[in-house]
Design an enzyme around this catalytic site. Structure first.
Site, PDB file in Angstrom:
ATOM      1  N   LYS A 230       1.130  -0.780   0.121  1.00 29.42           N
ATOM      2  CA  LYS A 230      -0.066   0.031   0.193  1.00 29.42           C
ATOM      3  C   LYS A 230       0.350   1.268   0.000  1.00 29.42           C
ATOM      4  CE  LYS A 230      -4.156   1.880   2.334  1.00 29.42           C
ATOM      5  NZ  LYS A 230      -4.370   1.726   3.693  1.00 29.42           N
TER       6      LYS A 230
ATOM      7  N   SER B 113      -9.271   1.692   2.500  1.00 27.22           N
ATOM      8  CA  SER B 113      -8.383   3.050   2.254  1.00 27.22           C
ATOM      9  C   SER B 113      -7.464   2.092   0.902  1.00 27.22           C
ATOM     10  CB  SER B 113      -8.164   3.832   2.376  1.00 27.22           C
ATOM     11  OG  SER B 113      -7.134   3.335   3.215  1.00 27.22           O
TER      12      SER B 113
ATOM     13  N   SER C  42     -10.074   0.046   6.818  1.00 29.08           N
ATOM     14  CA  SER C  42      -9.115   0.092   5.864  1.00 29.08           C
ATOM     15  C   SER C  42      -8.365  -1.297   4.617  1.00 29.08           C
ATOM     16  CB  SER C  42      -7.940   1.536   5.051  1.00 29.08           C
ATOM     17  OG  SER C  42      -8.083   2.365   5.416  1.00 29.08           O
TER      18      SER C  42
END
Lengths: 90, 481, 477
Positions: free
Chosen positions: B80, B155, B179
């Site tokens: 990420k 996210s 997330s």
């Protein structure tokens, strides 16, 4: 409604310029969010509950030793003399 | 034979060790896969193709010379883009960090490199982790591989989508209010938010420090265990990290008592609810009794979460003034405070909203009304859950109250968007571990089951997930791409 | 006489630390190339986290104990949020006591003297910001500020007093004692530039409080207060009101000036630092530390009086100069003669230093070491040299660094005890000072004049007792 002045104050202490679009949209949106979190007021106050989830013992803390990492360029805008160039202060 | 890009991580390591294929073959296959699906999915912000290929060659050389290799040797891992990677741009999907190339690796990245994993690139997210769809990324939103018209969740949407689409074998995400679990649910992969403190946060670019953890997103429970063990542990660079026992793959399942959280069922879409009841049947099949339980303080969880997360975010994101790192924006003739405000205008709308709300709830006069109450709720919720965990080994419910939805559906109404996190924020507030497991589909859209356990109770999550994974047959590869 | 109330807010760097408060960069940032003493943590790179220095907590606890504060079992850190280019994270990690106790020291009481007590509101541990070296650019750069983060993250102890001071003299007295304490606990070398800073608040006649910031040395504090009292008196004299405001001290012009109002409007949005859990010191922490911590100035004073039998006056001079007191005790280890050694140190020795020094760390570069003083005192006590000779030797060895015996041997300065040699000197003086001899015969007080002459005649080497006896007997002839 969050007033325009209030919004501007928040933007000022947060050092954020808002676009015209945001200045229009945000008062209602932020107001809704604040209304939503206002429900917290109904939460019974119980001062006996500890707020801290984690503790650290003194013995576990970092020892006072110098460790100098290899020379890396950590920041941008560095002058020949090593200073960081920033915007003027006055 | 399974195609190389469909292999699980432990299968890749086995295949390499047994000489069935080379790391270079495997990396090349994945790169081809990316070439094919990335234009539709948009999982990546930055790809380090050359780096991945040269890492593969190093692994191959080691294998040839019979040198010892790590537990994830040769396995392609996606990261990420809010986790610091030395020498590789780390943007948080923000304009503000467009040109930021970290000088150091996050602790989890160091551990991954030591395990021989190949880092292929940086995955998309909502700017600074604030969002549930990746629509708040400053780059293109990531699309759901199961239905390209739908959001992948967020996210860590890039991480969820990349793993589901076979663009990487495992991914790291971060989870502040759901997330990791939200995209895992929406993309039909497995994602774990570890107990607060199990995984070092050093190098995770903070959104809300007291809530978030880095965690794995995988296609199998076995992979998840390998990954979790590699990234767990006390880190001297994170005062909030704690030591933990390694997790193992269970030999057999002991009876676990399961509580189904009533409030999470009633608040969900019908299709989602059905799947949870289906899961509870499966639990009974593996010898784990289920009954409904209630969480009294749940009502306050989401407001409390948004108060705390925004408060911390407003402070964490103050450092982005573009003096020391950031993007191109000349200092010109501006006085410093004007310069700061101008620079920071470049945050996206959602980030700005949360910073402003954060400043609001911390302002003198409001601290007691919002921040302090939110902290109190947090403690009460944790106490209540700890009490429940005396009776139940696991608490379950749907990961997301709704199915993956279409782009643009919620983006104009922040509250609507916030409400989708209602099931996941519980674990962040309480600091407990939670996993999202694929449990079924409705109209071709994935549904995830969330399992929560007591602090450092990851083993129980794994025990149950491993058994369920065996008996619930879920298609692994989306056909739409 | 109008009533003045003064409170202080003192920042002292913990210069004794090797590393910074939250990272392993050097605590001593001085004389380094700009931005060469920084790392991911202290320049606030995204994703870095603070890791608190254990020793910093010990030092700040010692200061809390020394200033009579309570030290809680658990402490916490807070974030103070404000934007400024010298602040890498745009917040400062500090401590805060509004939502419960978090700081290392609270509710202190410090005895300034027998009658006056100063209340200490709190002592807290926090990080120093960086430095803006040039606010309007250096030689080749216009319209830019030049920033150096080498200092960012250095540990500071903040000491906040109640407004218990009634005038600048009390403040000076307090700051002197505070400096001594900082030095004795080896927390802070107060002579290092920028190591201690002070903000002051002054109010008169129960009026509004005026805060004065930017006072960068203790010496300037008294001047700033005096200026402010005069200024406020003048305002009252014109029947005007004093505004509650923040002013800055200009140490070139020696005046205070009003800060622009915008700078005062701070809402610091304090909240607990999420990256540092609550730190549990434990119930024995303070007791253990008290055992290990260095002696405080007043304890040392008592010891000097009682154990070494020094006078209050002598003890005071020694205690007020920690390095001299340390020198004294090092000398004692070589030769235990406290009164004699102390007397030399606080008189001749000290006056030579004061002629010779620019202030800082003077004893380090001194050629005279405790060995020299010990030997000198042995020579005096062994009746080998006179006190007068001792003075001369001291002057010589300050220059040359020779040992006293070497000087004595080479310059033939041993004390003269041979009666015949002294008698020769007496004769000679009596021949030359006839009127003085007559005076002395009438007035015994004048005899000291003759003794002085005899000593001078022998270059101070004559044994004074013998010389006196011989003068007396010659007068009685």
């Amino acid at each position: 409604m969050i007033s325009k002045e209030e919004l501007e104050h928040l933007a000022q202490i947060s050092r954020i310029n808002l676009t015209d679009h945001e200045l229009q949209k945000f008062p209602t949106q932020l107001e809704k969010t604040i209304e939503y979190i206002d429900i917290l007021e109904q939460l019974a106050s119980d001062d006996s509950v500890t707020l801290d989830l984690q503790e650290l013992k003194f013995e576990e803390l970092r020892k006072d030793e110098i460790k100098v990492s290899d020379e890396k360029q950590l920041c941008k805008n560095i002058t020949e003399d090593g200073f960081l160039r920033g915007p003027k202060m006055k | 034979m399974t195609r190389l890009d469909e292999l699980l991580a432990y299968e890749v390591v086995e295949g390499l060790t047994e000489g069935q294929f080379t790391a270079e073959d495997y990396v090349t296959t994945i790169l081809k896969r990316i070439e094919k699906v990335e234009p539709k999915v948009h999982s990546f912000i930055t790809l380090d193709t050359d780096g991945a290929l040269s890492s593969a060659k190093i692994i191959d050389k080691k294998l040839k010379e019979k040198e010892a290799i790590g537990q994830l040797a040769g396995v392609i891992v996606g990261i990420k883009d809010n986790i610091s990677t030395q020498g590789i741009r780390t943007t948080c999907a923000s304009k503000i960090l467009e040109n930021y190339v970290p000088t150091y690796d996050a602790t989890v990245i160091k551990s991954l490199k030591e395990s021989g994993a190949i880092l292929l690139g940086k995955l998309n997210l909502d700017e600074f982790g604030m969002g549930s769809t990746t629509e708040y990324s400053r780059y293109q939103p990531t699309r759901n591989p199961w239905n390209l018209d739908c959001v992948p969740g967020g996210s860590s949407g890039g991480s969820g989508a990349a793993v589901a689409a076979g663009e990487c074998t495992i991914a790291l995400g971060s989870d502040t209010g759901g997330s990791i679990r939200c995209p895992s649910s929406f993309c039909s992969v497995i994602g774990l938010k570890p107990t607060y403190g199990r995984v070092s946060r050093y190098g995770l670019i903070s959104y809300a420090n007291s809530l978030e953890q880095i965690g794995p997103i995988c296609r199998s429970v076995r992979d998840l265990v390998i990954m979790l063990n590699i990234i767990s542990g006390k880190d001297t660079f994170d005062n909030t990290s704690m030591p933990s026992n390694p997790i193992s793959i269970p030999k057999r399942l002991n009876k676990l008592n399961v509580g189904i959280i009533k409030e999470l069922i009633t608040g969900s879409d019908q299709e989602v609810t059905k799947s949870v009841y289906f899961a509870s049947e499966k639990f009974k099949e593996i010898g784990c009794p289920c009954e409904e339980v209630s969480i009294k303080n749940l009502h306050y969880a989401l407001p409390s979460y948004y108060t705390l997360a925004s408060a911390e975010a407003s402070s964490n994101l103050a450092r982005y003034d573009n003096l020391r790192y950031g993007f191109d924006y000349s200092i010109g003739e501006y006085k410093w405070d004007t310069y700061f405000s101008n620079v920071r205008e470049n945050f996206g709308e959602e980030v700005k909203r949360r910073i402003l709300i954060g400043s609001y709830v911390l302002s003198s006069g409001y601290y007691g009304k919002y921040y302090l109450k939110a902290r109190r709720l947090r403690s009460l919720l944790r106490l209540e859950l700890l009490e429940l965990f005396k009776k139940y080994d696991l608490l379950i419910g749907p990961t997301m109250p709704i199915l993956p939805f279409k782009f643009g559906e919620k983006i104009d109404d922040p509250i609507k968007m916030y409400l989708v996190d209602i099931n996941t924020v519980i674990a962040n507030l309480a600091g407990i571990p939670a996993i999202s497991l694929p449990i079924g589909f409705s109209n071709g859209l994935p549904i995830g089951l969330q399992l929560m356990a007591a602090p450092f109770g990851e083993q129980k999550l794994i025990d149950a997930s491993y058994e369920l994974e065996k008996i619930i047959n879920i298609p692994r590869r989306p056909n739409s791409i | 006489m109008s009533m003045v109330m003064i409170g202080l807010e003192i920042h002292a760097q913990i210069t004794a630390l090797n590393s910074k408060l939250f990272c392993s960069c050097r605590g001593n940032y001085r004389d380094l190339r700009p931005n060469s003493n920084i790392c991911e943590i202290c320049c606030g790179l995204p994703g870095s986290l603070p890791i608190i220095n254990q020793k910093a907590i010990e030092y700040s606890t010692m200061m809390s104990i020394a200033l009579g504060c309570k030290v809680p079992d658990k402490i916490m850190f807070y974030r103070k949020n404000y934007f400024y280019p010298d602040l890498p994270k745009n917040f400062q990690i500090t401590q805060y006591n509004v939502y419960g106790i978090s700081s290392i020291g609270i509710e202190g009481k410090y005895e300034l003297d027998e009658v006056k007590q100063i209340r200490i509101s709190r002592i807290q541990l926090e990080e120093d910001p960086g430095r803006i070296a040039y606010s309007e650019g250096g030689m080749n750069v216009r319209n830019t500020a030049l920033i150096d983060y080498n200092r960012a993250g250095v540990a500071l102890i903040e000491i906040v007093t109640e407004p218990d001071f009634t005038g600048p003299k009390e403040v000076r007295h307090f700051l002197n004692k505070l400096s001594l304490t900082l030095e004795h606990l080896d927390v802070c070398d107060t002579l290092l530039e920028g190591s201690v800073r002070c903000d002051v608040n002054v109010s008169m006649n129960g009026g509004n409080k005026v805060e004065i910031k930017n006072i960068n040395s203790f010496k300037e504090v008294e001047k700033a207060i005096n200026y402010e009292i005069t200024r406020q008196s003048n305002v009252y004299g014109r029947n005007l009101k004093i505004e509650h405001e923040t002013r800055h001290w200009d140490d070139k012009k020696k005046i205070t000036f009003k800060a622009r109002s915008k700078e005062e409007e701070h809402d610091y949005r304090y909240f607990p630092e999420p990256d540092i859990p609550v730190i549990v010191l434990g119930s024995n922490f303070v007791a253990n530390l008290k055992q290990r911590m260095p002696e405080l100035p007043n304890e040392r004073f008592e010891r000097f009086r009682l154990k070494y039998q020094l006078s209050d006056h002598t003890s005071n001079i020694l205690i007020n100069d920690k390095k001299l007191a340390d020198f004294f005790e090092s000398t004692l280890k070589l030769h235990f003669s406290p009164v004699e050694i102390a007397n030399i140190l606080v008189t001749e020795f000290k006056s030579l230093i004061e002629d010779d020094t620019e202030g800082r760390d003077y004893l380090k570069n001194l050629k005279v070491k405790p060995e020299h003083i010990a030997e000198l005192v042995k020579l005096i006590e062994g009746n080998k040299i006179s006190r007068t000779t001792a003075k001369d030797i001291l002057v010589k060895i300050f220059e040359s660094g020779e040992l006293p015996t070497e000087v004595v041997n080479s310059s033939n300065s041993f004390k003269i005890t041979d009666e015949k040699t002294i008698m020769d000197a007496v004769h000679s003086v009596f021949d030359n000072e006839k009127s003085a001899v007559e005076d002395a015969k009438k007035n015994r007080e004048a005899i000291n004049f003759l003794l002085g002459k005899v000593m001078k005649f022998t270059n101070g080497r004559a044994d004074a007792k013998i010389a006196m006896r011989l003068i007396n007997s010659k007068l009685n002839e």
